[in-house]
Motif scaffolding. Structure first.
Motif, PDB file in Angstrom:
ATOM      1  N   GLY A   1       0.952  -1.294   0.238  1.00 42.09           N
ATOM      2  CA  GLY A   1       0.020   0.077  -0.094  1.00 42.09           C
ATOM      3  C   GLY A   1       0.811   1.451   0.033  1.00 42.09           C
ATOM      4  O   GLY A   1       0.462   2.300   0.415  1.00 42.09           O
ATOM      5  N   ALA A   2       1.983   1.517  -0.621  1.00 37.63           N
ATOM      6  CA  ALA A   2       3.110   2.203  -0.609  1.00 37.63           C
ATOM      7  C   ALA A   2       2.566   3.344  -1.565  1.00 37.63           C
ATOM      8  O   ALA A   2       1.966   2.760  -2.556  1.00 37.63           O
ATOM      9  CB  ALA A   2       4.314   1.832  -0.670  1.00 37.63           C
ATOM     10  N   ALA A   3       2.942   4.477  -1.449  1.00 38.94           N
ATOM     11  CA  ALA A   3       2.497   5.543  -2.232  1.00 38.94           C
ATOM     12  C   ALA A   3       3.375   5.728  -3.710  1.00 38.94           C
ATOM     13  O   ALA A   3       4.391   5.122  -3.640  1.00 38.94           O
ATOM     14  CB  ALA A   3       2.838   7.178  -1.535  1.00 38.94           C
ATOM     15  N   LEU A   4       2.737   6.079  -4.717  1.00 39.67           N
ATOM     16  CA  LEU A   4       3.531   6.294  -5.884  1.00 39.67           C
ATOM     17  C   LEU A   4       4.802   6.617  -5.638  1.00 39.67           C
ATOM     18  O   LEU A   4       5.925   6.290  -6.348  1.00 39.67           O
ATOM     19  CB  LEU A   4       2.651   7.015  -6.932  1.00 39.67           C
ATOM     20  CG  LEU A   4       3.067   7.190  -8.395  1.00 39.67           C
ATOM     21  CD1 LEU A   4       3.317   5.787  -8.942  1.00 39.67           C
ATOM     22  CD2 LEU A   4       2.475   8.121  -9.209  1.00 39.67           C
ATOM     23  N   SER A   5       5.138   7.610  -4.761  1.00 37.87           N
ATOM     24  CA  SER A   5       6.244   8.549  -4.859  1.00 37.87           C
ATOM     25  C   SER A   5       7.580   7.523  -4.365  1.00 37.87           C
ATOM     26  O   SER A   5       8.753   7.877  -4.698  1.00 37.87           O
ATOM     27  CB  SER A   5       6.150   9.822  -4.113  1.00 37.87           C
ATOM     28  OG  SER A   5       5.988   9.207  -2.678  1.00 37.87           O
ATOM     29  N   ASP A   6       7.248   6.295  -3.658  1.00 32.65           N
ATOM     30  CA  ASP A   6       8.092   5.512  -3.214  1.00 32.65           C
ATOM     31  C   ASP A   6       8.922   4.681  -4.420  1.00 32.65           C
ATOM     32  O   ASP A   6       9.966   4.652  -4.734  1.00 32.65           O
ATOM     33  CB  ASP A   6       7.756   4.285  -2.521  1.00 32.65           C
ATOM     34  CG  ASP A   6       7.236   5.193  -0.778  1.00 32.65           C
ATOM     35  OD1 ASP A   6       7.794   6.153  -0.665  1.00 32.65           O
ATOM     36  OD2 ASP A   6       6.488   4.390  -0.073  1.00 32.65           O
ATOM     37  N   SER A   7       8.080   4.398  -5.363  1.00 28.15           N
ATOM     38  CA  SER A   7       8.423   3.722  -6.455  1.00 28.15           C
ATOM     39  C   SER A   7       9.110   4.673  -7.392  1.00 28.15           C
ATOM     40  O   SER A   7      10.235   4.352  -8.094  1.00 28.15           O
ATOM     41  CB  SER A   7       7.473   3.089  -7.274  1.00 28.15           C
ATOM     42  OG  SER A   7       6.128   2.983  -6.673  1.00 28.15           O
ATOM     43  N   ASP A   8       8.488   5.779  -7.339  1.00 23.30           N
ATOM     44  CA  ASP A   8       9.029   6.964  -8.172  1.00 23.30           C
ATOM     45  C   ASP A   8      10.773   7.240  -7.898  1.00 23.30           C
ATOM     46  O   ASP A   8      11.641   7.101  -8.832  1.00 23.30           O
ATOM     47  CB  ASP A   8       8.214   8.073  -7.873  1.00 23.30           C
ATOM     48  CG  ASP A   8       8.564   9.547  -8.490  1.00 23.30           C
ATOM     49  OD1 ASP A   8       9.601   9.457  -9.128  1.00 23.30           O
ATOM     50  OD2 ASP A   8       7.837  10.521  -8.219  1.00 23.30           O
ATOM     51  N   GLU A   9      10.870   7.282  -6.613  1.00 23.51           N
ATOM     52  CA  GLU A   9      12.323   7.383  -6.157  1.00 23.51           C
ATOM     53  C   GLU A   9      13.173   6.466  -6.584  1.00 23.51           C
ATOM     54  O   GLU A   9      14.339   6.601  -6.846  1.00 23.51           O
ATOM     55  CB  GLU A   9      12.374   7.780  -4.631  1.00 23.51           C
ATOM     56  CG  GLU A   9      11.611   9.042  -4.317  1.00 23.51           C
ATOM     57  CD  GLU A   9      12.169   9.585  -2.948  1.00 23.51           C
ATOM     58  OE1 GLU A   9      12.741   8.987  -2.283  1.00 23.51           O
ATOM     59  OE2 GLU A   9      11.666  10.922  -2.923  1.00 23.51           O
ATOM     60  N   GLU A  10      12.832   5.087  -6.503  1.00 26.33           N
ATOM     61  CA  GLU A  10      13.408   3.993  -6.904  1.00 26.33           C
ATOM     62  C   GLU A  10      13.568   3.792  -8.484  1.00 26.33           C
ATOM     63  O   GLU A  10      15.203   3.740  -8.916  1.00 26.33           O
ATOM     64  CB  GLU A  10      12.780   2.692  -6.566  1.00 26.33           C
ATOM     65  CG  GLU A  10      12.693   2.350  -5.096  1.00 26.33           C
ATOM     66  CD  GLU A  10      13.796   2.371  -4.223  1.00 26.33           C
ATOM     67  OE1 GLU A  10      14.749   2.062  -4.781  1.00 26.33           O
ATOM     68  OE2 GLU A  10      13.802   2.638  -3.065  1.00 26.33           O
ATOM     69  N   VAL A  11      12.840   4.383  -9.264  1.00 26.42           N
ATOM     70  CA  VAL A  11      12.906   4.367 -10.607  1.00 26.42           C
ATOM     71  C   VAL A  11      13.986   5.759 -10.893  1.00 26.42           C
ATOM     72  O   VAL A  11      14.695   5.446 -11.790  1.00 26.42           O
ATOM     73  CB  VAL A  11      11.478   4.674 -11.306  1.00 26.42           C
ATOM     74  CG1 VAL A  11      11.706   4.973 -12.819  1.00 26.42           C
ATOM     75  CG2 VAL A  11      10.681   3.351 -11.090  1.00 26.42           C
ATOM     76  N   ASP A  12      13.797   6.794 -10.275  1.00 26.38           N
ATOM     77  CA  ASP A  12      14.897   7.704 -10.406  1.00 26.38           C
ATOM     78  C   ASP A  12      16.215   7.266 -10.220  1.00 26.38           C
ATOM     79  O   ASP A  12      17.057   7.485 -11.071  1.00 26.38           O
ATOM     80  CB  ASP A  12      14.626   8.383  -9.129  1.00 26.38           C
ATOM     81  CG  ASP A  12      14.193  10.077  -9.543  1.00 26.38           C
ATOM     82  OD1 ASP A  12      13.803  10.373 -10.283  1.00 26.38           O
ATOM     83  OD2 ASP A  12      14.390  10.893  -8.421  1.00 26.38           O
ATOM     84  N   THR A  13      16.598   6.542  -9.094  1.00 27.72           N
ATOM     85  CA  THR A  13      17.879   6.033  -8.741  1.00 27.72           C
ATOM     86  C   THR A  13      18.405   5.239  -9.915  1.00 27.72           C
ATOM     87  O   THR A  13      19.448   5.212 -10.640  1.00 27.72           O
ATOM     88  CB  THR A  13      18.006   5.154  -7.611  1.00 27.72           C
ATOM     89  OG1 THR A  13      17.315   5.999  -6.462  1.00 27.72           O
ATOM     90  CG2 THR A  13      19.478   4.854  -7.014  1.00 27.72           C
ATOM     91  N   PHE A  14      17.316   4.280 -10.575  1.00 31.42           N
ATOM     92  CA  PHE A  14      17.706   3.442 -11.726  1.00 31.42           C
ATOM     93  C   PHE A  14      17.962   3.960 -12.830  1.00 31.42           C
ATOM     94  O   PHE A  14      19.042   3.712 -13.470  1.00 31.42           O
ATOM     95  CB  PHE A  14      16.728   2.247 -11.877  1.00 31.42           C
ATOM     96  CG  PHE A  14      17.023   0.879 -11.226  1.00 31.42           C
ATOM     97  CD1 PHE A  14      16.791   0.848  -9.795  1.00 31.42           C
ATOM     98  CD2 PHE A  14      17.569   0.029 -11.875  1.00 31.42           C
ATOM     99  CE1 PHE A  14      17.202  -0.319  -9.052  1.00 31.42           C
ATOM    100  CE2 PHE A  14      17.968  -1.144 -11.245  1.00 31.42           C
ATOM    101  CZ  PHE A  14      17.831  -1.344  -9.967  1.00 31.42           C
ATOM    102  N   MET A  15      17.359   4.865 -13.145  1.00 30.74           N
ATOM    103  CA  MET A  15      17.330   5.828 -14.423  1.00 30.74           C
ATOM    104  C   MET A  15      18.838   6.478 -14.482  1.00 30.74           C
ATOM    105  O   MET A  15      19.496   6.598 -15.324  1.00 30.74           O
ATOM    106  CB  MET A  15      16.220   6.669 -14.714  1.00 30.74           C
ATOM    107  CG  MET A  15      14.971   5.792 -15.149  1.00 30.74           C
ATOM    108  SD  MET A  15      13.774   6.902 -15.926  1.00 30.74           S
ATOM    109  CE  MET A  15      12.670   5.793 -16.444  1.00 30.74           C
ATOM    110  N   PHE A  16      18.763   7.446 -13.360  1.00 33.17           N
ATOM    111  CA  PHE A  16      20.131   8.083 -13.447  1.00 33.17           C
ATOM    112  C   PHE A  16      21.425   7.328 -13.073  1.00 33.17           C
ATOM    113  O   PHE A  16      22.430   7.683 -13.397  1.00 33.17           O
ATOM    114  CB  PHE A  16      19.956   9.396 -12.707  1.00 33.17           C
ATOM    115  CG  PHE A  16      18.560   9.930 -13.112  1.00 33.17           C
ATOM    116  CD1 PHE A  16      18.547  10.389 -14.638  1.00 33.17           C
ATOM    117  CD2 PHE A  16      17.405  10.490 -12.289  1.00 33.17           C
ATOM    118  CE1 PHE A  16      17.390  11.003 -14.982  1.00 33.17           C
ATOM    119  CE2 PHE A  16      16.220  11.143 -12.889  1.00 33.17           C
ATOM    120  CZ  PHE A  16      16.375  11.343 -14.365  1.00 33.17           C
TER     121      PHE A  16
END
Ligand code: HEM
Length: 295
Positions: A80-95
């Protein structure tokens, strides 16, 4: 033809939330892109669950391999985590995943141009593995590119994409000479300098991929060369990054000859989070005359 900025500098290196040099316009457009990537995957998953995607890999009897983003979304849905949690993980991976390999490849291409005999040997290996075929590259092909792998490792030795990384020492650490580093001390691991230590890499400025022949690595301290860091927080993408670099280098050398724009040219190196060339890497690129379609 002179190509400047063969791998253009990306504007994303300073964009992480919390970094000092935020550039709001670019940050917003990166964030928008990330949210779009996540949202479209989320929708795809929902449609797949509803069964509106007609032919799935399952239907074809194939084992479906989840993408990393699917795993993240699965975890965030069930917790039930917020979208922003995945958002930050995707950030780390992409950059973490694109600037590092792009910078590494610019320097690999420079090293190949500056060392024509190395480039010729690499081209020979590529020709042996691929022959006259210009078909898709498979992972079996990439596994055979042993010399190419050594070239990449040697280039990362001289030009490590992450030249410096930090750790906090949690427990008292005795070191040689009777000194003790107290718990809580911050430590910087300076890869760029370590990789030029003549005790581990004799004649350190020489570009010599054969330093990474198995017989030449025997006896070298396992932490003397850590371009992907080491330990539990090392680079999670190193195998993927290596495959990406191998396939790109093989593709370029298969079709093109790289040379320096002028004798003695050397890129001006600068460390801005990632090690990069101040004005990009400049190279001459010409078609390689082989029994395959030209560049
Ligand atoms: C030439 C290619 C690459 C180099 C040299 C490199 C290097 C590194 C280094 C040195 C670290 C550790 C940083 C630290 O300890 O503070 C790191 C972490 C990381 N890298 Fe890479 N990397 C590369 C490619 C990639 C790729 C392709 C991906 C993803 C697809 C990736 C994802 C990550 C992530 C997510 C972390 C953080 C891991 C964690 O904190 O647990 N990297 N990388």
């Amino acid at each position: 033809m002179i190509v400047s900025y063969i791998i253009p500098e990306t504007k994303c290196c300073q964009l992480k939330r919390g970094a000092i040099n935020l550039r709001p316009k670019e940050l917003t457009s990166c964030e928008r892109h990330i949210v779009q990537v996540i949202e479209s995957r989320r929708q795809e998953r929902q449609e797949r669950r509803k069964g509106s995607v007609s032919i799935s890999d399952k239907d074809l009897g194939l084992k479906r391999r989840e993408a990393f983003l699917d795993l993240l979304l699965e975890a965030s849905d069930s917790a039930g985590a917020a979208l922003s949690d995945s958002d930050e993980e995707v950030d780390t991976f992409m950059f973490g995943g694109h600037d590092t390999t792009a910078a590494a490849m610019s320097f690999i291409f420079y090293n190949l141009a500056a060392n024509p005999e190395v480039q010729a040997r690499l081209a020979e290996e590529v020709a042996e593995v691929f022959g006259a075929s210009d078909g898709a590259v498979t992972s079996q092909d990439l596994a055979q590119l042993k010399y190419t792998e050594r070239v990449i490792k040697e280039s990362l030795r001289l030009y490590p994409s992450v030249p410096l990384f930090a750790r906090r020492i949690d427990e008292e650490l005795p070191i040689t000479g009777g000194y003790v580093i107290p718990a809580g001390t911050g430590a910087l691991i300076a890869c760029y300098q370590m990789n030029r230590n003549p005790a581990f890499f004799p004649d350190p400025e020489k570009f010599d991929p054969d330093r990474f022949l198995p017989e030449n690595c025997t006896g070298r301290h396992p932490y003397a060369y850590v371009p992907f860091s080491a330990g539990p927080r090392n680079c999670i993408g190193q195998k993927f990054g290596m495959l990406q670099m191998k396939s790109t280098v093989a593709k370029v050398v298969r079709h093109c000859v790289l040379s320096l724009p002028r004798p003695g040219y050397k890129p001006v190196v600068t460390g801005r989070v990632i090690l990069r060339a101040e004005d990009g890497v400049q190279l001459k690129v010409s078609p390689r005359k082989m029994a395959i379609s030209p560049c």
